[in-house]
Design a protein around this motif. Structure first.
Motif, PDB file in Angstrom:
ATOM      1  N   LEU A 259      -3.904   9.507   2.076  1.00 57.38           N
ATOM      2  CA  LEU A 259      -3.719   9.366   3.512  1.00 57.38           C
ATOM      3  C   LEU A 259      -3.312   7.938   3.813  1.00 57.38           C
ATOM      4  O   LEU A 259      -4.063   7.002   3.561  1.00 57.38           O
ATOM      5  N   ASP A 260      -2.100   7.776   4.327  1.00 50.06           N
ATOM      6  CA  ASP A 260      -1.600   6.436   4.612  1.00 50.06           C
ATOM      7  C   ASP A 260      -1.916   6.071   6.053  1.00 50.06           C
ATOM      8  O   ASP A 260      -1.324   6.614   6.981  1.00 50.06           O
ATOM      9  N   GLU A 261      -2.848   5.188   6.206  1.00 52.40           N
ATOM     10  CA  GLU A 261      -3.285   4.725   7.527  1.00 52.40           C
ATOM     11  C   GLU A 261      -3.514   5.859   8.513  1.00 52.40           C
ATOM     12  O   GLU A 261      -2.898   5.907   9.576  1.00 52.40           O
ATOM     13  N   PRO A 262      -4.412   6.769   8.177  1.00 49.89           N
ATOM     14  CA  PRO A 262      -4.603   7.916   9.065  1.00 49.89           C
ATOM     15  C   PRO A 262      -5.310   7.540  10.358  1.00 49.89           C
ATOM     16  O   PRO A 262      -5.207   8.256  11.339  1.00 49.89           O
TER      17      PRO A 262
ATOM     18  N   PRO B   9       1.992  10.781   5.316  1.00 55.85           N
ATOM     19  CA  PRO B   9       2.656   9.489   5.514  1.00 55.85           C
ATOM     20  C   PRO B   9       2.156   8.771   6.765  1.00 55.85           C
ATOM     21  O   PRO B   9       1.468   9.383   7.596  1.00 55.85           O
ATOM     22  N   ASP B  10       2.512   7.479   6.861  1.00 58.42           N
ATOM     23  CA  ASP B  10       1.989   6.703   7.997  1.00 58.42           C
ATOM     24  C   ASP B  10       2.759   6.947   9.286  1.00 58.42           C
ATOM     25  O   ASP B  10       2.355   6.500  10.334  1.00 58.42           O
ATOM     26  N   HIS B  11       3.886   7.642   9.187  1.00 61.99           N
ATOM     27  CA  HIS B  11       4.599   7.998  10.418  1.00 61.99           C
ATOM     28  C   HIS B  11       4.435   9.493  10.625  1.00 61.99           C
ATOM     29  O   HIS B  11       4.067  10.214   9.700  1.00 61.99           O
TER      30      HIS B  11
ATOM     31  N   LYS C  18       0.833  -1.215   0.000  1.00 56.24           N
ATOM     32  CA  LYS C  18       0.000   0.000   0.000  1.00 56.24           C
ATOM     33  C   LYS C  18       0.858   1.252   0.000  1.00 56.24           C
ATOM     34  O   LYS C  18       0.698   2.139  -0.834  1.00 56.24           O
ATOM     35  N   THR C  19       1.770   1.293   0.969  1.00 56.98           N
ATOM     36  CA  THR C  19       2.598   2.488   1.076  1.00 56.98           C
ATOM     37  C   THR C  19       3.413   2.702  -0.200  1.00 56.98           C
ATOM     38  O   THR C  19       3.576   3.834  -0.663  1.00 56.98           O
ATOM     39  N   THR C  20       3.888   1.599  -0.774  1.00 56.86           N
ATOM     40  CA  THR C  20       4.676   1.719  -2.002  1.00 56.86           C
ATOM     41  C   THR C  20       3.849   2.340  -3.122  1.00 56.86           C
ATOM     42  O   THR C  20       4.314   3.234  -3.824  1.00 56.86           O
TER      43      THR C  20
HETATM   44 MG   LIG Z   1       2.372   1.096   4.944  1.00 51.67          MG
END
Ligand SMILES: [Mg+2]
Ligand SMILES: Nc1ncnc2c1ncn2[C@@H]1O[C@H](COP(=O)(O)OP(=O)(O)OP(=O)(O)O)[C@@H](O)[C@H]1O
Lengths: 323, 510
Positions: A169-172, A93-95, A53-55
């Motif tokens: 939105l990555d895993e918000p 990002p997710d972080h 997903k993130t990629t």
């Molecule tokens: Mg990810």
């Protein structure tokens, strides 16, 4: 504000991926990715850990360069037209990627200025995004002192300052309490009604069920499903199915019901006395099913169209174990 | 439990260490350096009557230099590293005792250093064959260096236990070493001058000299000289070895004693707000971000903003003022020239040191706090972002530039004749400027790929080959060679620039 980009025609997809593959060294993170995200929709992007997903999101937001295939955002190729794509896109990002030593207002003001907004516009835009994310009261607090949920909101406010047409939105919702999740979903709905395209990634399909118009399921670098939420639920269901709640456990009556004309199967639902009744739509309708149940001597206390459980759909579409 | 924990730690460190190609490369580079020294002596062999000793002496000084380098980077981060990665708490919770953690972290690094020294065994044999040095001398020299390594390890354990951040621990190590090395000179100088001014008697002066000698003999700086004189036949357990070993042990014990107290609040979970902290309320309510946002950010949060620049200017002025007073008391002629040249030389040195430090920090901080990817997502090219960051740190150099300018006004003649003509117009001035540019690039590049020690390693990567080159063929090399090297240097700097941009892009996506 920079010159307003022409609003996309709503039938043109916001994001198009064609034949995208991506490898980290020898490891194939994305095998062959093809999907579209309709414009002005809320699109869920779901998959287990390590699915890619993130990629994919990084490819769309120009952080990674596509190795093969094309990625287009509003018709512009991310490999060549990346500055224009960045201008119209916001990626969270997710972080937590934040200047934690700044105050909320400094942080947002910094990004607004970095996007080239003049001072007066900045003041207006910041007031707007702070109100939208309900962070107005904490504007002069240091980001470092904020709770996770609040930092998440600041992150969301940050991607909004340049008024992007598409949000990634990555895993918000990870790490948010139920209340904060619901509030986040409300903000996202509000943003969609403002005409933005939103792609939101998650591990949990059911979390996105009510929110999203369409969904993509990815596993091990391949797309397993892409389409509407309803389509996912009906996916593979051959016959219409209703869920029936009897007053007391059926026992022998189940056999009796299953022999009625037009009824194809009666299955118990694990962990309850409910049954799932599938029927042939050419012989019966839902009234007919209800009638058949009453004829079989069942006291019905609940009756509703059964949907395949989302988690079940997710499990069916993804493979066991992380890769 | 503690012992097992320590062992696990040592094992982990060793495994990580062996997997990192970098450490191997450093070792290889090290062996190469030694070889070069040998070649240097071989080249001029006709002029020496004790070539073996000269080879060995060079080796010793390189080792000593590298041990200092290790002390500043390798050892001084041994515990702060865990603090900064917030893993110290995990180690504690795993039931590993303070002494277990200290031993487990320090031992692998000490072993690494010992390995570095043992790589050289074949060359020492070569030195003996060349003649002029005895096996006793070689043995004593290695004992001296090992004892110094133990001292470095102890100092590192102590400072990195006490300090919250690697940068502080490294700076304090540097300051400690500098103090130890400079003290003998100051003592001798003070003794001579005060005696000349009739402030002290001959006995006091001799006592000061004695003290200077003692301090000098506490490090290989003094003891190696003694060991390498002809006819050396004392015990390898010299004063220096005993002092270094015991200080190393004491510092280690101190680290142990203070471990609990100083690691309780391990979380360095936030980058420093620096000088902004003093004015945080006011800043938040009044000032707005400049239109050049990246410049604003780096100026305020990296260089510390106007306050920090003013404070630095004051500090430099006071320091230089005091120095000028001292100079004007001591010299009778050319006072302005002396004062002016001191100002200029000091500030030039300050600038040379500050530039790579600020540049590498400016990127490192973004990476460390994972803010780099958001910055690269701005609709700006990487070059523009990098230029913005440069402009943001540039004001940090203002204090040094201002004081330098003052110096140039005080001694315009000196500025023109010495600095300007000799350095900038001298035939090989450009050569050194190029070398410096290369060094800055190497440091910035290293700071993107290694966790610690980018500055000292970057400097030595450029300085050491140059020193060797100048010591051998460079001084009377034909211009063609200098020009060729200069062109190569320039091309290397360009290549590094490309590598830096590439690395920054890669880092943005991870
Ligand atoms: Mg990810
Ligand atoms: N920079 C990288 N270097 C090497 N491998 C990588 C890199 N980034 C991702 N991968 C690999 O690619 C795969 C997909 O990673 P990705 O981060 O896209 O997954 P994800 O779906 O976001 O997972 P999660 O839900 O855990 O965030 C993983 O197996 C991961 O190990």
């Amino acid at each position: 504000m920079t010159s307003p980009a022409p609003k996309p025609a709503s039938n043109e997809p916001a994001v198009v991926l064609r034949g995208v593959q991506h490898s980290f060294r020898k490891f194939k993170a994305l095998v062959d990715i093809n999907f579209d995200v309709p414009s002005q929709s809320l699109h869920g992007f779901v998959g287990p850990n390590g699915a890619g997903k993130t990629t994919v999101l990084k490819l769309i937001c120009t952080l990674l360069r596509p190795q093969t295939g094309t990625v287009k955002v509003f018709g512009r190729d991310v490999a060549t037209d990346y500055l224009e794509v960045r201008r119209r896109l916001g990626f969270m990002p997710d972080h937590f990627s934040m200047y934690r030593q700044m105050t909320v207002y400094e942080y947002l003001d910094f990004f607004a200025a970095a996007y080239g907004l003049p001072l007066e516009t900045r003041t207006r835009v910041l007031d707007d995004v702070l109100e939208l994310t309900d962070m107005g009261g904490r504007r002069s607090d240091l980001i470092n002192g904020l709770s996770r949920g609040m930092q998440q909101r600041v992150g969301l406010a940050r991607v909004l300052v340049n008024d992007p047409d598409i949000l990634l939105l990555d895993e918000p919702a990870s790490g948010l309490d139920p209340r904060a999740r619901i509030e986040l979903m409300d903000v996202l709905r509000a943003l969609r009604s403002m005409g933005k395209t939103i792609i939101i990634s998650s591990h949990i399909l059911s979390e996105l069920a009510e929110l999203c118009d369409s969904v993509t399921i990815i596993d091990r670098g391949t797309i397993r499903y892409c389409g509407t939420m309803q389509g996912l639920l009906d996916h593979q269901a051959d016959y219409p199915t209703y869920r029936l709640t009897p007053a007391e456990p059926l026992n022998g009556l189940r056999e009796k019901l299953s022999q009625a004309t037009g009824i194809i199967s009666v299955e118990e639902v694990e962990g309850s006395s409910d049954v799932r009744v599938a029927f042939d739509p050419e012989q019966l309708d839902s009234n007919g099913v209800l009638r058949a149940a009453m004829n079989a001597g069942i006291t019905v206390t609940g009756f509703a169209r059964a949907q395949r459980h989302l988690n079940q759909a997710f499990m069916d579409l993804t493979e066991k174990g992380v890769r | 439990m503690a012992a097992r924990g320590t062992f696990a730690l040592v094992e982990r460190a060793m495994r990580v260490d062996t997997r990192l190609a970098r450490t191997h490369l450093i070792r290889l580079g090290f062996a190469l350096l030694i070889l070069l020294f040998v070649v240097q002596v071989q080249l001029g062999i006709a002029n020496y009557n004790a070539p073996g000793r000269d080879v060995f002496r060079s080796m010793c000084w390189v080792n000593f230099f590298l041990l200092n380098l290790a002390g500043v980077s390798f050892f001084s981060t041994v515990i702060t590293e865990e603090k900064e990665e917030l893993t110290l708490g995990l180690l504690r919770m795993a039931g590993i005792s303070p002494v277990g953690i200290l031993l487990g972290k320090v031992t692998p690094r000490l072993l690494g250093v010992i390995l570095l020294l043992s790589v050289q065994l074949p060359f020492t044999i070569l030195a003996i064959t060349l003649g002029g040095v005895s096996i006793d001398q070689i043995f004593a020299a290695y004992v001296a260096l090992l004892a110094f390594a133990v001292l470095m390890a102890g100092l590192g354990a102590f400072l990195s236990t006490v300090c919250a951040r690697s940068s502080l621990a490294a700076s304090l190590t540097t300051a400690t070493l500098a103090t130890v090395f400079i003290t003998p000179y100051i003592l001798r100088d003070a003794g001579r001058e005060m005696h000349r001014a009739k402030d002290i008697s001959v006995t006091t002066r001799e006592a000061l000299y004695e003290a200077a000698e003692t301090v000098e003999q506490t490090t290989p700086l003094g003891s190696l000289d003694v060991i390498l004189t002809t006819g050396f036949n004392s015990s390898p357990l010299s004063f220096q070895v005993i002092v270094d070993l015991s200080f190393g042990a004491v510092l280690f014990l101190l680290a142990w004693a203070l471990f609990d107290v100083s690691t309780r609040n391990e979380a360095v979970s936030t980058p420093a707000r620096g000088m902004m902290a003093l004015f945080s309320k006011r800043v938040a309510s009044q000032s707005r971000v400049w239109n050049h946002a990246i410049v604003w950010k780096d100026f305020n949060f990296l260089t510390g903003g106007v306050t920090a620049v003013v404070i630095k200017l004051l500090a430099y002025s006071i320091l230089m003022g005091a120095m000028s007073m001292m100079i004007s008391k001591r010299v009778r002629t050319d006072v302005t020239d002396n004062v002016g040249s001191t100002l200029m030389a000091s500030m030039l040195t300050a600038l040379i040191v500050e530039i790579p430090i600020y540049l590498s920090r400016s990127f490192r901080e973004e990476l460390r706090w994972q803010t780099w990817s958001c910055l690269t997502l701005l609709p700006k090219s990487m070059t523009r972002v990098a230029l913005g960051k440069l402009a943001g740190v540039a004001p940090a150099f203002l204090p040094a530039i201002i004081v330098f300018t003052v110096g140039a006004f005080i001694a315009p003649r000196f500025f023109e004749n010495y600095l300007f003509k000799r350095i900038f117009l001298r035939e090989d001035g450009w050569y050194w400027v190029l070398q410096y540019i290369l060094a800055v690039h190497v440091i910035v590049m290293l700071s993107l790929v290694v966790k610690w020690g980018a500055v000292p390693f970057g400097i030595s990567v450029v300085v050491v080959p140059n020193v060797i080159f100048m010591a051998t063929v460079g001084r009377n090399a034909p211009d063609a060679i200098l020009v060729t090297i200069g062109v190569c240097t320039f091309l290397m700097a360009l290549f590094l620039q490309w590598l830096i941009i590439r690395q920054l892009k890669i880092l943005a996506a991870t």
